[in-house]
Design a protein around this motif. Structure first.
Motif, PDB file in Angstrom:
ATOM      1  N   LYS A 187      36.269  22.668  32.400  1.00 48.50           N
ATOM      2  CA  LYS A 187      37.702  23.221  33.036  1.00 48.50           C
ATOM      3  C   LYS A 187      38.008  24.806  32.615  1.00 48.50           C
ATOM      4  O   LYS A 187      38.568  25.347  33.459  1.00 48.50           O
ATOM      5  CB  LYS A 187      38.711  22.494  32.273  1.00 48.50           C
ATOM      6  CG  LYS A 187      40.261  22.881  32.762  1.00 48.50           C
ATOM      7  CD  LYS A 187      41.088  21.766  32.218  1.00 48.50           C
ATOM      8  CE  LYS A 187      42.667  22.217  32.793  1.00 48.50           C
ATOM      9  NZ  LYS A 187      43.795  21.139  32.126  1.00 48.50           N
ATOM     10  N   GLU A 222      42.263  19.068  40.039  1.00 49.39           N
ATOM     11  CA  GLU A 222      43.010  18.368  39.182  1.00 49.39           C
ATOM     12  C   GLU A 222      44.487  18.177  39.790  1.00 49.39           C
ATOM     13  O   GLU A 222      44.823  17.148  39.759  1.00 49.39           O
ATOM     14  CB  GLU A 222      43.246  19.191  37.706  1.00 49.39           C
ATOM     15  CG  GLU A 222      42.101  19.126  36.826  1.00 49.39           C
ATOM     16  CD  GLU A 222      42.311  19.501  35.391  1.00 49.39           C
ATOM     17  OE1 GLU A 222      41.638  18.781  34.399  1.00 49.39           O
ATOM     18  OE2 GLU A 222      43.074  20.610  35.144  1.00 49.39           O
ATOM     19  N   ARG A 223      44.821  19.230  40.424  1.00 46.51           N
ATOM     20  CA  ARG A 223      46.201  18.856  41.010  1.00 46.51           C
ATOM     21  C   ARG A 223      46.017  18.049  42.116  1.00 46.51           C
ATOM     22  O   ARG A 223      46.936  17.136  42.354  1.00 46.51           O
ATOM     23  CB  ARG A 223      46.600  20.262  41.633  1.00 46.51           C
ATOM     24  CG  ARG A 223      47.320  21.366  40.518  1.00 46.51           C
ATOM     25  CD  ARG A 223      48.070  22.456  41.002  1.00 46.51           C
ATOM     26  NE  ARG A 223      47.377  23.257  41.928  1.00 46.51           N
ATOM     27  CZ  ARG A 223      46.824  24.373  41.516  1.00 46.51           C
ATOM     28  NH1 ARG A 223      46.701  24.785  40.410  1.00 46.51           N
ATOM     29  NH2 ARG A 223      45.942  25.043  42.496  1.00 46.51           N
ATOM     30  N   LYS A 249      44.127  15.596  42.163  1.00 46.84           N
ATOM     31  CA  LYS A 249      43.941  14.344  41.751  1.00 46.84           C
ATOM     32  C   LYS A 249      45.319  13.637  41.372  1.00 46.84           C
ATOM     33  O   LYS A 249      45.699  12.472  41.299  1.00 46.84           O
ATOM     34  CB  LYS A 249      42.937  14.251  40.286  1.00 46.84           C
ATOM     35  CG  LYS A 249      42.716  12.852  39.895  1.00 46.84           C
ATOM     36  CD  LYS A 249      41.846  13.256  38.455  1.00 46.84           C
ATOM     37  CE  LYS A 249      41.380  11.779  37.929  1.00 46.84           C
ATOM     38  NZ  LYS A 249      40.544  11.531  36.737  1.00 46.84           N
ATOM     39  N   GLU A 250      46.122  14.559  40.881  1.00 45.73           N
ATOM     40  CA  GLU A 250      47.546  14.126  40.371  1.00 45.73           C
ATOM     41  C   GLU A 250      48.114  13.674  41.601  1.00 45.73           C
ATOM     42  O   GLU A 250      48.878  12.830  41.792  1.00 45.73           O
ATOM     43  CB  GLU A 250      48.145  15.505  39.787  1.00 45.73           C
ATOM     44  CG  GLU A 250      47.743  15.735  38.370  1.00 45.73           C
ATOM     45  CD  GLU A 250      48.343  16.806  37.785  1.00 45.73           C
ATOM     46  OE1 GLU A 250      49.187  17.654  38.562  1.00 45.73           O
ATOM     47  OE2 GLU A 250      47.974  17.205  36.868  1.00 45.73           O
ATOM     48  N   ASN A 251      48.068  14.519  42.774  1.00 43.74           N
ATOM     49  CA  ASN A 251      48.784  14.111  44.146  1.00 43.74           C
ATOM     50  C   ASN A 251      48.104  12.844  44.469  1.00 43.74           C
ATOM     51  O   ASN A 251      48.863  11.819  45.147  1.00 43.74           O
ATOM     52  CB  ASN A 251      48.145  15.235  45.208  1.00 43.74           C
ATOM     53  CG  ASN A 251      49.047  16.369  44.883  1.00 43.74           C
ATOM     54  OD1 ASN A 251      50.098  16.599  44.296  1.00 43.74           O
ATOM     55  ND2 ASN A 251      48.296  17.463  45.679  1.00 43.74           N
ATOM     56  N   THR A 297      47.129  10.348  42.673  1.00 46.72           N
ATOM     57  CA  THR A 297      47.919   9.119  41.808  1.00 46.72           C
ATOM     58  C   THR A 297      49.217   8.939  42.294  1.00 46.72           C
ATOM     59  O   THR A 297      49.874   7.970  42.284  1.00 46.72           O
ATOM     60  CB  THR A 297      47.867   9.820  40.318  1.00 46.72           C
ATOM     61  OG1 THR A 297      46.479   9.901  39.809  1.00 46.72           O
ATOM     62  CG2 THR A 297      48.451   8.911  39.258  1.00 46.72           C
ATOM     63  N   ALA A 298      49.926  10.199  42.788  1.00 43.93           N
ATOM     64  CA  ALA A 298      51.406  10.090  43.000  1.00 43.93           C
ATOM     65  C   ALA A 298      51.302   9.453  44.489  1.00 43.93           C
ATOM     66  O   ALA A 298      52.430   8.621  44.908  1.00 43.93           O
ATOM     67  CB  ALA A 298      51.926  11.139  43.182  1.00 43.93           C
ATOM     68  N   CYS A 299      50.592   9.356  45.288  1.00 45.91           N
ATOM     69  CA  CYS A 299      50.655   8.945  46.581  1.00 45.91           C
ATOM     70  C   CYS A 299      48.980   8.491  47.101  1.00 45.91           C
ATOM     71  O   CYS A 299      48.306   9.315  47.716  1.00 45.91           O
ATOM     72  CB  CYS A 299      50.943   9.992  47.799  1.00 45.91           C
ATOM     73  SG  CYS A 299      51.033   9.549  49.487  1.00 45.91           S
ATOM     74  N   ASN A 300      48.693   7.269  46.739  1.00 47.95           N
ATOM     75  CA  ASN A 300      47.342   7.040  46.878  1.00 47.95           C
ATOM     76  C   ASN A 300      47.355   6.141  48.182  1.00 47.95           C
ATOM     77  O   ASN A 300      47.209   4.809  48.394  1.00 47.95           O
ATOM     78  CB  ASN A 300      47.025   5.784  45.710  1.00 47.95           C
ATOM     79  CG  ASN A 300      45.535   5.498  45.725  1.00 47.95           C
ATOM     80  OD1 ASN A 300      44.796   5.885  46.756  1.00 47.95           O
ATOM     81  ND2 ASN A 300      44.870   4.937  44.845  1.00 47.95           N
ATOM     82  N   GLU A 320      36.832   7.856  40.233  1.00 50.16           N
ATOM     83  CA  GLU A 320      37.257   7.855  41.493  1.00 50.16           C
ATOM     84  C   GLU A 320      36.113   7.586  42.675  1.00 50.16           C
ATOM     85  O   GLU A 320      35.426   8.396  43.182  1.00 50.16           O
ATOM     86  CB  GLU A 320      37.978   8.473  42.352  1.00 50.16           C
ATOM     87  CG  GLU A 320      39.662   8.360  41.859  1.00 50.16           C
ATOM     88  CD  GLU A 320      40.078   7.168  43.038  1.00 50.16           C
ATOM     89  OE1 GLU A 320      39.607   6.949  43.813  1.00 50.16           O
ATOM     90  OE2 GLU A 320      41.344   6.785  42.474  1.00 50.16           O
TER      91      GLU A 320
END
Length: 244
Positions: free
Chosen positions: A105, A163-164, A166-168, A170-173, A201
């Motif tokens: 990172k 990373e962002r 991946k967060e997206n 998680t929020a909208c799979n 993933e």
């Protein structure tokens, strides 16, 4: 460092001019530096693995397809006319370089601890050859905003973007989100960083392998679960391949 496959030469014998190989290399490998993985829309050079000039030059390989990769200005200039010993390096067109390096990172690239002592030495030689072992430099503009000028800083930015994404997910799979993330990855480059961030993933990793030109054809990844295939199959039988 993304494993790639150039496939056999599109011309019989050598090219008349090495620059003539550029369109075919880009078509097969994408517009990315073969070493640092950054996307390069202009000034992407046909890179001679073994130098064509200088004391260590191999002029007979100047127009040889097997001696070509693609390189950005930084990697190409750092490598310059240095001696290249194929036996002591890991190269993305013949080794499974995804098994050799760990992308962090903070923008640094570490050598994978699963490598044996000899393989680790080859990996270190490769990073040094093109300067990918250089630390990150903090450069600020007049407003004290950091500017990512060096390759390590650019890798760090790519890591944060992944990373962002991946967060997206998680929020909208959903399928459209997965497709959007792949499109972003291809545009951003840095295949290895996207693979690292999305390590758990499997579906996304398989999509990245498919989307980045020349990677699936390297046969360095299992097509069912994206696991590494070791050693590299080296389907083009390039010399000194399959060291990892």
């Amino acid at each position: 460092m993304r494993p790639i496959r150039k496939q056999s030469s599109p011309v019989p014998g050598d090219f008349d001019e090495y620059s003539d190989a550029k369109p075919e290399l880009i078509s097969r490998l994408g517009m990315y530096c073969s070493y640092c993985e950054r996307p390069v829309s202009t000034n992407l050079a046909v890179e001679h693995i073994e130098p064509k000039k200088g004391p260590q030059g191999q002029p007979h390989l100047t127009n040889r397809w097997e001696n070509f990769l693609l390189a950005c200005v930084n990697c190409n200039s750092t490598k310059g006319d240095k001696k290249v010993d194929l036996q002591n390096l890991l190269l993305p067109d013949r080794d499974n370089t995804s098994a050799a390096f760990v992308y962090r990172k903070d923008g640094n690239i570490d050598i994978h601890n699963a490598l044996n002592q000899q393989q680790a030495r080859f990996a270190a030689n490769t990073l040094k050859l093109v300067g990918l072992d250089k630390p990150r430099s903090v450069v600020l503009d007049a407003n004290d905003e950091e500017v990512a000028l060096d390759r390590a800083s650019q890798r760090m930015q790519a890591y944060l973007l992944a990373e962002r994404a991946k967060e997206n997910l998680t929020a909208c799979n959903r399928e459209p989100m997965r497709e959007k993330i792949v499109d972003t990855a291809v545009k951003t480059g840095y295949f290895s960083i996207w693979m690292a961030v999305f390590d758990e993933e499997i579906d996304m990793k398989l999509r990245f392998i498919e989307a980045f030109s020349g990677t699936k054809k390297s046969e360095c990844f299992n097509q069912a679960n994206a696991n590494l295939v070791l050693p590299a199959p080296n389907p083009d039988a390039l010399s000194n391949g399959s060291k990892v």
